[in-house]
Write a protein that holds these residues in place. Structure first.
Motif, mmCIF file in Angstrom:
data_model
loop_
_atom_site.group_PDB
_atom_site.id
_atom_site.type_symbol
_atom_site.label_atom_id
_atom_site.label_comp_id
_atom_site.label_asym_id
_atom_site.label_seq_id
_atom_site.Cartn_x
_atom_site.Cartn_y
_atom_site.Cartn_z
ATOM 1 N N ALA A 139 -4.163 -0.885 10.162
ATOM 2 C CA ALA A 139 -5.231 0.034 10.586
ATOM 3 C C ALA A 139 -4.942 1.446 10.094
ATOM 4 O O ALA A 139 -5.850 2.161 9.660
ATOM 5 N N ALA A 140 -3.660 1.839 10.145
ATOM 6 C CA ALA A 140 -3.296 3.194 9.701
ATOM 7 C C ALA A 140 -3.655 3.384 8.234
ATOM 8 O O ALA A 140 -4.115 4.446 7.822
ATOM 9 N N TYR A 141 -3.464 2.338 7.431
ATOM 10 C CA TYR A 141 -3.847 2.431 6.017
ATOM 11 C C TYR A 141 -5.370 2.402 5.875
ATOM 12 O O TYR A 141 -5.966 3.238 5.199
ATOM 13 N N GLU A 142 -5.980 1.450 6.541
ATOM 14 C CA GLU A 142 -7.425 1.227 6.384
ATOM 15 C C GLU A 142 -8.242 2.479 6.713
ATOM 16 O O GLU A 142 -9.239 2.759 6.066
ATOM 17 N N HIS A 143 -7.818 3.243 7.691
ATOM 18 C CA HIS A 143 -8.593 4.401 8.145
ATOM 19 C C HIS A 143 -8.273 5.687 7.390
ATOM 20 O O HIS A 143 -8.812 6.741 7.715
ATOM 21 N N LEU A 144 -7.410 5.626 6.392
ATOM 22 C CA LEU A 144 -7.209 6.797 5.529
ATOM 23 C C LEU A 144 -8.472 7.006 4.694
ATOM 24 O O LEU A 144 -9.237 6.063 4.473
ATOM 25 N N SER A 145 -8.663 8.237 4.220
ATOM 26 C CA SER A 145 -9.813 8.467 3.341
ATOM 27 C C SER A 145 -9.521 7.832 1.977
ATOM 28 O O SER A 145 -8.362 7.546 1.652
ATOM 29 N N GLN A 147 -9.592 9.232 -0.840
ATOM 30 C CA GLN A 147 -8.728 10.131 -1.619
ATOM 31 C C GLN A 147 -7.272 9.984 -1.189
ATOM 32 O O GLN A 147 -6.363 9.912 -2.028
ATOM 33 N N GLU A 148 -7.040 9.922 0.126
ATOM 34 C CA GLU A 148 -5.654 9.742 0.605
ATOM 35 C C GLU A 148 -5.076 8.419 0.098
ATOM 36 O O GLU A 148 -3.926 8.355 -0.311
ATOM 37 N N LYS A 149 -5.896 7.379 0.133
ATOM 38 C CA LYS A 149 -5.415 6.084 -0.370
ATOM 39 C C LYS A 149 -4.995 6.196 -1.831
ATOM 40 O O LYS A 149 -3.963 5.663 -2.239
ATOM 41 N N ARG A 150 -5.805 6.909 -2.620
ATOM 42 C CA ARG A 150 -5.468 7.076 -4.045
ATOM 43 C C ARG A 150 -4.161 7.847 -4.206
ATOM 44 O O ARG A 150 -3.328 7.523 -5.041
#
Ligand SMILES: [Fe+2]
Length: 296
Positions: A139-145, A147-150
């Protein structure tokens, strides 16, 4: 219906009600396996298992592993059941247990396939503290924006036992550093881990000591921010134990910690289900050196 599941919070946790006589039934085991993937933490309130029953349940869910065979608290009379306690008669080195007050993933500091799941049952409780908190790193990963994921994609993190025990001791006590290194070499893991089924989670915890290719303050700052992000209420569940509760969690996709306690009477029995995936490998000297390079 042999087994029922009730969600605890939208992003994490389910209560599982099942008659203990049916705990090992094929249908129940299959549903527990599936729920573990989607819910992260499963709570079996006051199911009151013995060591033999806990081991049988562990064995039905996967392949049993014991990654702390040599740690104090391992009991030869109940093979593969690790007793988590501050009772000095059982555990002569409480630093391992004190380290569990801080977010961690079981076994991430060892060069072994990451333990898939941890099973914990409450045998004796402390008067104060002792609740266990879980944070869902999917969930912590999934809810990043986006841009943050990139920005995080491709980053590698060095995890060390020194970082894990820093909040316990300040610095590693003389004489222990070498033994710690033997037990748990610095490991390099991806920050964003893509699992076999394609889902992605963050690999975090207090043992996350730096980012490969980044100087310490830069890498650690990012890791601290992410640890705080992942520990926000929406992604976490705190379990207040009753004697006899059994909890199982997806160790590949969650981190956990215990609310501090001092009571030597608290005893939890832990068994572990082995995994098949190694997210990373021992860190190279070059990666370590870069992380420790001073910046001014
Ligand atoms: Fe743990």
């Amino acid at each position: 219906m042999r087994v029922t599941f009730t969600d605890i919070k939208p992003e994490i946790g389910s209560l599982v009600h099942v008659d203990k006589a049916h705990l090992l039934d094929d249908e129940v085991i299959e549903q527990v396996r599936q729920a573990l993937e989607t819910r992260g933490v499963l709570v079996f309130p006051q199911i009151d298992v013995s060591d033999e029953e806990q081991l049988a349940f562990t064995d039905r869910l996967g392949t049993r592993t014991n990654f702390t065979k040599k740690a104090p608290g391992s009991d030869v009379s109940a093979a593969d059941v690790y007793k988590i306690t501050l009772d000095k008669k059982i555990n002569t080195e409480p630093d391992y247990v004190l380290g569990t007050f801080f977010w961690h993933i079981d076994g991430l500091l060892m060069d072994i396939p990451l333990p898939k799941a941890t099973v914990l049952s409450a045998r004796r409780l402390s008067d104060e503290g002792g609740s266990t908190e879980f944070a869902n790193l999917y969930a912590a990963y999934e809810h990043l924006s986006d841009q943050e994921k990139r920005e995080l994609e491709g980053l590698r993190v060095i995890h060390t036992i020194e970082a894990a025990v820093r909040p316990v001791f300040g610095s590693t006590p003389p004489g222990r550093a070498e033994r710690y290194r033997e037990m748990a070499p610095p490991m390099e893991h991806p920050l964003v881990w893509t699992h076999a089924d394609g889902r992605k989670s963050l690999l975090l915890g207090t043992h996350a000591d730096g980012v490969v290719g980044q100087a310490s303050p830069h890498g650690r700052s990012l890791l601290w921010r992410l640890n705080q992000w992942a520990a926000q209420p929406a992604f976490t569940y705190k379990h207040d134990w009753q004697v006899g509760d059994l909890v199982i969690w997806d160790n590949e996709g969650l981190m956990h910690r215990v609310v501090p306690y001092t009571d030597e009477g608290r005893v939890m029995h832990r068994t572990s289900i082995g995994g098949t995936m190694k997210p990373g490998h021992p860190a190279t000297e070059a990666a370590m050196a870069k992380m420790l390079e001073p910046v001014y």
